[in-house]
Design a protein around this motif. Structure first.
Motif, mmCIF file in Angstrom:
data_model
loop_
_atom_site.group_PDB
_atom_site.id
_atom_site.type_symbol
_atom_site.label_atom_id
_atom_site.label_comp_id
_atom_site.label_asym_id
_atom_site.label_seq_id
_atom_site.Cartn_x
_atom_site.Cartn_y
_atom_site.Cartn_z
ATOM 1 N N ARG A 203 18.926 97.495 36.270
ATOM 2 C CA ARG A 203 19.224 96.276 37.026
ATOM 3 C C ARG A 203 18.620 95.062 36.331
ATOM 4 N NH1 ARG A 203 17.971 94.613 42.204
ATOM 5 N NH2 ARG A 203 15.799 94.988 41.739
ATOM 6 N N ASP A 204 19.106 93.878 36.691
ATOM 7 C CA ASP A 204 18.591 92.617 36.130
ATOM 8 C C ASP A 204 17.073 92.534 36.276
ATOM 9 O OD1 ASP A 204 18.328 89.893 35.386
ATOM 10 O OD2 ASP A 204 18.311 89.367 37.515
ATOM 11 N N SER A 205 16.383 92.274 35.152
ATOM 12 C CA SER A 205 14.915 92.252 35.190
ATOM 13 C C SER A 205 14.339 90.995 35.844
ATOM 14 C CB SER A 205 14.345 92.374 33.769
ATOM 15 O OG SER A 205 14.311 93.721 33.396
ATOM 16 N N ALA A 206 15.102 89.908 35.885
ATOM 17 C CA ALA A 206 14.537 88.645 36.398
ATOM 18 C C ALA A 206 14.054 88.802 37.841
ATOM 19 C CB ALA A 206 15.564 87.529 36.289
ATOM 20 N N SER A 207 14.860 89.455 38.684
ATOM 21 C CA SER A 207 14.431 89.636 40.076
ATOM 22 C C SER A 207 13.257 90.617 40.129
ATOM 23 C CB SER A 207 15.588 90.139 40.945
ATOM 24 O OG SER A 207 16.069 91.371 40.428
ATOM 25 N N GLY A 208 13.258 91.592 39.218
ATOM 26 C CA GLY A 208 12.156 92.555 39.158
ATOM 27 C C GLY A 208 10.844 91.895 38.765
ATOM 28 N N VAL A 209 10.921 90.909 37.847
ATOM 29 C CA VAL A 209 9.721 90.179 37.423
ATOM 30 C C VAL A 209 9.111 89.460 38.622
ATOM 31 C CG1 VAL A 209 8.928 88.159 36.092
ATOM 32 C CG2 VAL A 209 10.367 89.897 34.991
ATOM 33 N N PHE B 190 17.031 101.032 39.400
ATOM 34 C CA PHE B 190 15.737 100.475 38.992
ATOM 35 C C PHE B 190 15.916 99.329 37.999
ATOM 36 C CE2 PHE B 190 14.041 104.747 40.158
ATOM 37 C CZ PHE B 190 12.955 104.352 40.925
ATOM 38 N N ASP B 191 14.973 98.374 38.021
ATOM 39 C CA ASP B 191 14.852 97.397 36.931
ATOM 40 C C ASP B 191 13.571 97.764 36.175
ATOM 41 O OD1 ASP B 191 12.507 95.859 38.200
ATOM 42 O OD2 ASP B 191 14.044 95.748 39.752
ATOM 43 N N ILE B 192 13.381 97.194 34.981
ATOM 44 C CA ILE B 192 12.251 97.634 34.142
ATOM 45 C C ILE B 192 10.886 97.346 34.795
ATOM 46 C CG2 ILE B 192 11.114 97.300 31.898
ATOM 47 C CD1 ILE B 192 14.152 97.133 30.832
ATOM 48 N N PRO B 193 10.654 96.154 35.387
ATOM 49 C CA PRO B 193 9.351 95.962 36.045
ATOM 50 C C PRO B 193 9.086 96.989 37.158
ATOM 51 C CG PRO B 193 10.400 93.842 35.681
ATOM 52 C CD PRO B 193 11.434 94.892 35.345
ATOM 53 N N SER B 194 10.121 97.362 37.929
ATOM 54 C CA SER B 194 9.868 98.336 39.006
ATOM 55 C C SER B 194 9.626 99.735 38.444
ATOM 56 C CB SER B 194 11.011 98.342 40.037
ATOM 57 O OG SER B 194 12.215 98.834 39.484
ATOM 58 N N ILE B 195 10.250 100.068 37.321
ATOM 59 C CA ILE B 195 9.986 101.367 36.669
ATOM 60 C C ILE B 195 8.507 101.423 36.258
ATOM 61 C CG2 ILE B 195 10.441 102.755 34.583
ATOM 62 C CD1 ILE B 195 13.361 101.570 34.731
ATOM 63 N N ILE B 196 8.019 100.324 35.638
ATOM 64 C CA ILE B 196 6.621 100.267 35.197
ATOM 65 C C ILE B 196 5.685 100.433 36.397
ATOM 66 C CG2 ILE B 196 4.855 98.698 34.280
ATOM 67 C CD1 ILE B 196 7.016 97.567 32.374
ATOM 68 N N TYR B 197 6.012 99.745 37.497
ATOM 69 C CA TYR B 197 5.126 99.771 38.670
ATOM 70 C C TYR B 197 5.134 101.134 39.363
ATOM 71 C CZ TYR B 197 2.709 98.270 42.896
ATOM 72 O OH TYR B 197 1.799 98.155 43.924
ATOM 73 N N ILE B 198 6.327 101.664 39.638
ATOM 74 C CA ILE B 198 6.418 102.967 40.324
ATOM 75 C C ILE B 198 5.797 104.058 39.446
ATOM 76 C CG2 ILE B 198 7.971 104.700 41.337
ATOM 77 C CD1 ILE B 198 8.042 102.072 42.915
ATOM 78 N N VAL C 57 11.842 98.673 46.425
ATOM 79 C CA VAL C 57 12.058 97.956 45.160
ATOM 80 C C VAL C 57 12.622 96.562 45.422
ATOM 81 C CG1 VAL C 57 13.513 97.917 43.077
ATOM 82 C CG2 VAL C 57 12.271 100.003 43.695
ATOM 83 N N SER C 58 13.514 96.463 46.388
ATOM 84 C CA SER C 58 14.115 95.168 46.703
ATOM 85 C C SER C 58 14.430 95.136 48.201
ATOM 86 C CB SER C 58 15.408 94.998 45.900
ATOM 87 O OG SER C 58 16.038 93.793 46.205
ATOM 88 N N PRO C 59 14.181 94.000 48.870
ATOM 89 C CA PRO C 59 13.818 92.678 48.361
ATOM 90 C C PRO C 59 12.362 92.553 47.912
ATOM 91 C CG PRO C 59 13.934 92.649 50.746
ATOM 92 C CD PRO C 59 14.394 94.003 50.327
ATOM 93 N N SER C 60 11.487 93.507 48.266
ATOM 94 C CA SER C 60 10.117 93.411 47.765
ATOM 95 C C SER C 60 9.726 94.737 47.122
ATOM 96 C CB SER C 60 9.155 93.068 48.909
ATOM 97 O OG SER C 60 9.181 94.110 49.861
#
Length: 471
Positions: free
Chosen positions: A163-169, A257-265, A340-343
């Protein structure tokens, strides 16, 4: 005298690095200072080289690092006070400043890191506003994703299959900022957080409690500035920051998943499971069917379930044990639910009960479906065996995981679902070539046969081996 004290401090910092690390840092400094020219001989010694912002930008901006991060690193280097006078910062970075900067951020304690981080957050002395900390944190996460992509360190993940990383950031930055405590120990939220001023001691406490800040800075320096990037001191945190990605290549699939959420989870998984994720099931690949879901995930070891409801909320859970079809709860206290989303958030077990995970199918007397946390009829996360329907009931919180309602509506309609095995597939699924657990567990086999998926594992054995090649 002053020069002597300076060189002592400098030598102490230098001594933190192994000889090969010292020569690596020297090399990077020499390369960068080569473009700034000699600044005249000093006390008849060799010419004193320095590094300028322009040299840093020429070397790093646009490719390895976004410009804002290059400027922040420069401000951090400039903030190293060699004279003890701190009378106006020089535009030029001396070698001593460069080395002490590296030493404090890569090898230092929270106290040593914090003065530099304060200057990276804001150029001016004194307390910093929540909004400035937010901008710094978003820049830091953006830079990590950017540099890992640039250095081909995303291990099979990329812009196309996530998924788009901007929202994940933004989501990850909000999650990390939610740990900021006010002077009285309470947490600031929303607009209040943005306008509050935080002093150095509060930021120090935050950096100490939120390990991601130090880990991300490490990545930006090692992989972004390319300092010590290949030396063995690579800490485990960096090594398994992003798990290897298997089973998605060439399938035209975009993960939930987006990349920031992969890193966090991934950082919340047991350490021995953080090195690899393997796609077991995707409703877009394998169809929207509960028996297909069971056939692909049973006896495959620990895994992550993630889904999106029709309102766009994305959430899921980590199952610490292999899923088994049976009318009892299973798993242990390492299981958790997440959003993961919206938070972005992780909800771990409370100790209230042991209703960690549940999977049942084809039974008359017990509920049929996949659930995590809470109790029958009131799961923190529930997918009905009548595939497509589910619920997340938490009034006000799920008893097992203290999670809130994860879906937009309490009873939701499923839009898409994925299940990822984590760690090595062979651990519980039987090593390659050996019998599947279904071969030796006639009960599980019989249950699968009732679902019309008699030997589902037969068809699954081949792809597992092929996927192992897909680096």
């Amino acid at each position: 005298k002053m020069g002597n004290a300076e060189s002592n401090a400098y030598r102490n910092h230098l001594s933190r690095f192994l000889p090969e690390e010292q020569s690596d840092i020297d090399g990077v400094f020499d390369t960068l200072s080569g473009s700034s020219g000699p600044a005249g001989a000093k006390n008849g010694k060799a010419t004193k080289k320095t590094v300028t912002l322009a040299a840093l930008q020429a070397a790093y901006t646009q490719e390895p690092l976004p410009e804002q991060m290059t400027v922040r690193l420069y401000n951090g280097m400039r903030s190293i006070d060699l004279t003890g006078k701190s009378s106006g910062l020089s535009e030029q970075i001396a070698k001593e400043q460069f080395v002490i900067f590296m030493s404090n951020l890569l090898k230092g304690n929270a106290d040593e890191k914090i003065a530099i981080i304060m200057r990276m957050i804001s150029k001016t002395e004194g307390p910093v506003k929540g909004k400035e900390i937010q901008e710094f944190t978003e820049d830091l996460i953006t830079s990590v994703v950017h540099v890992l992509n640039y250095r081909n360190e995303l291990k099979g993940w990329n812009w196309e299959n996530t998924r788009d990383s901007a929202s994940g950031v933004k989501a990850l930055a909000s999650q990390l900022l939610s740990e900021l405590k006010l002077a009285d120990g309470t947490k600031a939220v929303g607009p209040q957080l943005m306008e509050t001023s935080f002093d150095q001691s509060v930021i120090e406490d935050w950096v100490y409690r939120v390990p991601q800040i130090s880990i991300f800075l490490n990545v930006v320096i090692r992989q972004g500035l390319h300092v010590l990037h290949s030396l063995p001191d690579q800490t485990k945190d960096i090594l398994h920051l992003v798990p290897g990605c298997k089973g998605i290549k060439g399938r035209g699939l975009v993960s939930l998943f987006d990349i920031p959420s992969i890193i966090y989870i991934n950082s919340h998984l047991p350490a021995e499971l953080q090195h690899k994720w393997h796609l077991l099931f995707s409703s877009r690949l394998h169809g929207e069917s509960f028996s297909q879901l069971c056939g692909h995930i049973v006896n495959k070891g620990p895994c992550i379930v993630i889904l999106r409801d029709l309102d766009g909320y994305i959430f899921g859970g980590f199952a610490s044990h292999s899923w088994e079809v049976k009318p009892q709860f299973q798993g242990d206290n390492r299981c958790f639910l997440f959003s993961v989303s919206p938070s972005l958030a992780v909800y771990t077990y409370t100790g209230y009960n042991d209703h960690y995970m549940y999977l049942n199918h084809g039974q008359q007397t017990m509920p049929n479906g996949l659930g995590m946390g809470g109790q029958h009829g009131y799961f923190g996360l529930w997918i009905d065996s009548d595939y497509g329907k589910g619920h997340s009931k938490a009034k006000p919180r799920c008893t097992t995981y203290h999670s809130p309602q994860l879906s937009a509506k309490e009873d939701f309609t499923l839009d898409a679902m994925e299940v990822w095995a984590v760690g090595d597939l062979s651990g519980t699924a039987g090593t390659k070539g050996k019998k599947s657990i279904l071969d030796v567990d006639p009960e599980a086999q019989a249950l699968l046969e009732m679902t019309g998926k008699s030997r589902q594992s037969e068809g699954l054995r081949e792809p597992v081996e092929e996927d192992d090649e897909d680096e």
